[in-house]
Design an enzyme around this catalytic site. Structure first.
Site, mmCIF file in Angstrom:
data_model
loop_
_atom_site.group_PDB
_atom_site.id
_atom_site.type_symbol
_atom_site.label_atom_id
_atom_site.label_comp_id
_atom_site.label_asym_id
_atom_site.label_seq_id
_atom_site.Cartn_x
_atom_site.Cartn_y
_atom_site.Cartn_z
ATOM 1 N N ALA A 289 53.619 54.823 84.706
ATOM 2 C CA ALA A 289 54.970 54.294 84.509
ATOM 3 C C ALA A 289 55.968 55.377 84.877
ATOM 4 O O ALA A 289 55.920 56.483 84.335
ATOM 5 C CB ALA A 289 55.166 53.874 83.060
ATOM 6 N N PHE A 291 58.967 57.732 84.961
ATOM 7 C CA PHE A 291 59.813 58.258 83.891
ATOM 8 C C PHE A 291 61.256 57.790 84.065
ATOM 9 O O PHE A 291 61.756 57.701 85.173
ATOM 10 C CB PHE A 291 59.799 59.790 83.939
ATOM 11 C CG PHE A 291 58.830 60.429 83.000
ATOM 12 C CD1 PHE A 291 57.627 59.821 82.689
ATOM 13 C CD2 PHE A 291 59.120 61.663 82.428
ATOM 14 C CE1 PHE A 291 56.728 60.425 81.810
ATOM 15 C CE2 PHE A 291 58.235 62.275 81.556
ATOM 16 C CZ PHE A 291 57.041 61.664 81.249
ATOM 17 N N LEU A 292 61.886 57.556 82.947
ATOM 18 C CA LEU A 292 63.335 57.369 82.944
ATOM 19 C C LEU A 292 63.953 58.765 83.011
ATOM 20 O O LEU A 292 63.259 59.754 82.807
ATOM 21 C CB LEU A 292 63.748 56.655 81.647
ATOM 22 C CG LEU A 292 63.315 55.190 81.550
ATOM 23 C CD1 LEU A 292 63.602 54.648 80.160
ATOM 24 C CD2 LEU A 292 64.031 54.361 82.614
ATOM 25 N N ASP A 358 53.907 44.109 68.950
ATOM 26 C CA ASP A 358 54.174 45.495 68.559
ATOM 27 C C ASP A 358 55.547 45.985 68.994
ATOM 28 O O ASP A 358 55.684 47.073 69.517
ATOM 29 C CB ASP A 358 53.075 46.385 69.157
ATOM 30 C CG ASP A 358 53.104 47.785 68.608
ATOM 31 O OD1 ASP A 358 53.408 47.947 67.423
ATOM 32 O OD2 ASP A 358 52.833 48.731 69.367
ATOM 33 N N ASP A 378 56.979 50.435 76.639
ATOM 34 C CA ASP A 378 55.759 50.371 75.823
ATOM 35 C C ASP A 378 55.227 48.958 75.652
ATOM 36 O O ASP A 378 55.370 48.344 74.601
ATOM 37 C CB ASP A 378 56.050 50.939 74.426
ATOM 38 C CG ASP A 378 55.546 52.353 74.313
ATOM 39 O OD1 ASP A 378 54.646 52.713 75.096
ATOM 40 O OD2 ASP A 378 56.034 53.087 73.440
#
Ligand SMILES: *[C@@H]1O[C@H](CO)[C@@H](O)[C@H](O)[C@H]1NC(C)=O
Ligand SMILES: *[C@@H]1O[C@H](CO)[C@@H](O)[C@H](O)[C@H]1NC(C)=O
Length: 485
Positions: A289, A291-292, A358, A378
Site C-alpha cells: 500500500a 504511503f500517504l 473492524d 486498513d
C-alpha cells in the site's frame, strides 16, 4: 498559510536528501526505472496477453458513465494538501543536487511557476500522488499517476525493509529505489480460507488480498479514499532478509522442514514460529500500500467511529442497544453539518460489501478541517467470509436513513455494470490475480441488493428527499461544494 505550505515543500526535499545520504544514493538519480521482469498483465498494453483492441472494457464503460463525471468544485490552495508551485520550485534543486536551499526569499521566485504538466513528469509517481491529494479525494478519476504508481509498487527495486512498530500483526515498511515507500502485508491465508466462525473480528487475520480488493472496490464505488495498493511476489531472501538492518527481524528467518524460507518478525499477535510466514520456497505474496505523505508534512486527525464495536467479548456498544442512536450523532459535530455523516454512510456500505467489522477509527487530513473526505485505511479484515452477510455492519445506514451516491449504487446493481463483474475485471490488472475467489465476488452482488433494500425501506418510511442526497450529474456544484448546508 502560504508559509506553512512552503514549509511542506522544504520538508519534502529534506526527506529526500536525508534518504539519499543515508542510503548513499545520488539524489540526481531519482528517475524512474520500470522493471523488465514483469509477467504479462491482462488488459495492460505492455502485457503479453492479446486483448482485442476493439473489445470494450465494461469497467471503462462504467467509468465513462455520466454518474462518474461529477466534477469537483474549483480547488484553491486551501483545498490541496500541498502547494504545487513550491514543490516545483524546490524539487529540481534537490534533484540537481545543489545542496540546501534558502528558507527565506520565497517571494522573489514567484514568477517561476510552469504548468503542472511540464513539471509533474520529472517527479516520482509517489510524489505526484501526494501532490494530487485534495479536500475531496486521494486521487482523481482519470489520473495517469495512479496506474504508474501501481506499477511502481510492483516493479521498483526494494532498497530497504523495516518492521512497522506498534501493530498487532507483522507489517513491513518497504522503501524503493525512487524513495517511495509502501506498507507490505504478507499473505497469511489462502484465497479459499474463510474466517473461522468462532473468531472475533479483532483477532482475525489481516489479509493481503483484502487490502488489494478494497482498493479496487473503493475506486469502483467512486470514493477514491483508499491509498493505492498492489500485489507483489517478494523474494524473502533477497528482498527482505538480505536488505533489513533490523536484527530482530533478521533473526526470525529459518528454513522449514519442507525446505521453504520462513520468518515471523515481532508483533503482539501471530509473531511466533507456529504462525511463521513461509514462502514457496522463497517467494511470498503480499500487498503493498502506497504511503500517504509523512505525518510531519501532512498531519492527520484520527476520529473514533461513532458506530465502533465494543471490542469486548461481552459488552455491547451504545448503538447496539439504542435504535435512536443516530439522532444523537446527527447533533454532534462534525456530523451535524457538511458531508461527514454521508461519508460515514459510504464507509458503512464499503465495509458491508467487504464484510469488514473492524472499523474502530478513521482518519482525515488535518489541513482540511471537518469538511473533507474520510480516508479508508486498513482494510485487511475485509473478505473474511463470503457465506455470511454481517448485517450489523449496516446499522449506521438503517439508523440514520441518509444516503448520497444512491444512483451509483443502483447502477452497480444493474446487469450491465454488475459490481462483481466490475471487480473481477478491475482485479485482473493486479499481478497476483485472481485476488478474490468467485464466492466473494458473488457475495458483493448479494450484499449490494441488501444495501438497496435498506435504502428503499428508509425512503418508504421517511420520503425520498429526506433520505437521498444526490451528486448533481455534470454540475460543478456537487453536494460536496462549499456552501452546502
Ligand atoms: C531469491 O533470492 C535468492 C538470493 O538472491 C536467490 O538465490 C533465489 O534464486 C531467488 N529466488 C527466486 C525464485 O528467484
Ligand atoms: C469540527 O468538529 C469538531 C468536533 O470534533 C468541533 O468541535 C468543531 O467545532 C468543528 N469545527 C467546525 C468549524 O465546525
Amino acid at each position: 498559510m502560504l508559509g506553512n505550505l512552503c514549509f511542506c515543500g522544504l520538508r519534502y526535499i529534506s526527506v529526500i536528501l536525508l534518504l539519499s545520504s543515508e542510503d548513499s544514493y545520488d539524489a540526481v538519480d531519482i528517475s524512474l526505472r520500470a522493471g523488465n521482469d514483469h509477467k504479462p498483465l491482462m488488459g495492460d498494453a505492455s502485457g503479453g496477453r492479446i486483448v482485442p483492441s476493439r473489445a470494450v472494457s465494461r469497467l471503462s464503460r462504467l467509468f465513462e458513465h455520466p454518474l462518474y463525471k461529477v466534477e469537483l468544485p474549483p480547488l484553491t490552495d486551501d483545498d490541496t494538501l500541498f502547494n504545487v508551485n513550491n514543490d516545483i520550485r524546490f524539487y529540481p534543486r534537490a534533484t540537481g543536487n545543489q545542496g540546501w536551499h534558502n528558507e527565506d526569499g520565497n517571494e522573489d521566485e514567484e514568477e517561476f511557476s510552469p504548468t503542472e504538466e511540464v513539471t509533474a513528469e520529472s517527479y516520482p509517481n509517489w510524489l505526484r500522488f501526494h501532490i494530487g491529494i485534495n479536500r475531496y479525494e486521494l486521487y482523481s478519476r482519470h489520473s495517469p499517476v495512479l496506474d504508474a504508481l501501481l506499477k511502481d509498487l510492483v516493479t521498483q527495486r526494494i532498497t530497504s525493509v523495516a518492521m512497522k512498530s506498534g501493530g498487532t500483526q507483522l507489517k513491513l515498511i518497504m522503501t524503493f529505489q525512487n524513495y517511495g515507500q509502501a506498507l507490505f502485508k504478507p499473505m497469511k491465508q489462502t484465497r479459499e480460507q474463510e474466517t473461522p466462525p468462532d473468531f472475533f473480528y479483532f483477532s482475525d487475520f489481516e489479509r493481503h488480498n483484502a487490502e488489494i480488493a478494497a482498493f479496487h472496490l473503493d475506486r469502483i464505488l467512486d470514493f477514491r479514499r483508499v491509498p493505492p495498493v498492489a500485489g507483489r511476489l517478494v523474494n524473502m531472501t533477497r528482498e527482505i532478509r538480505d536488505l533489513t538492518r533490523d536484527k530482530k527481524l533478521w533473526r526470525t528467518f529459518f528454513i522449514s522442514p519442507a525446505n521453504n524460507v520462513c520468518f515471523y518478525g515481532e508483533c503482539s499477535y501471530y509473531c511466533s514460529t507456529e504462525h511463521a510466514l513461509c514462502g514457496k520456497p522463497d517467494q511470498i505474496e503480499g500487498s503493498l500500500a502506497a504511503f500517504l505523505p509523512d505525518l510531519n508534512l501532512a498531519k492527520r486527525k484520527t476520529w473514533r467511529n461513532p458506530w465502533r464495536r465494543s471490542y469486548h467479548k461481552r459488552k455491547k456498544a451504545e448503538w447496539e442497544v439504542d435504535p435512536d442512536y443516530c439522532d444523537e450523532v446527527k447533533q454532534t459535530p462534525p456530523y451535524d453539518r457538511g458531508t461527514r455523516l454521508l461519508d460515514i454512510m459510504d464507509m458503512t456500505i464499503f465495509d458491508f460489501l467487504m464484510g469488514n467489522m473492524d472499523r474502530h477509527h478513521y482518519e482525515t487530513f488535518e489541513k482540511f478541517g471537518n469538511d473533507t473526505f474520510i480516508i479508508h485505511l486498513d482494510n485487511g479484515r475485509g473478505f473474511g467470509k463470503h457465506s455470511h452477510d454481517e448485517l450489523s455492519i449496516l446499522v449506521p445506514l438503517s439508523q440514520c436513513c441518509r444516503k448520497s451516491t444512491y444512483l451509483r449504487l443502483q447502477l452497480l446493481a444493474k446487469e450491465e455494470y454488475q459490481l462483481s463483474s466490475m471487480m473481477e475485471e478491475s482485479l485482473l490488472r493486479d499481478r497476483l490475480s485472481p485476488i478474490l475467489i468467485q464466492p466473494h465476488l458473488q457475495a458483493m452482488d448479494r450484499r449490494l441488493r441488501l444495501v438497496l433494500q435498506v435504502v428503499a425501506g428508509c425512503i418508504e418510511k421517511e420520503g425520498y428527499v429526506n433520505v437521498v442526497e444526490e451528486d448533481l450529474v455534470g454540475d460543478t456544484a456537487t453536494h460536496r461544494g462549499p456552501g452546502h448546508r
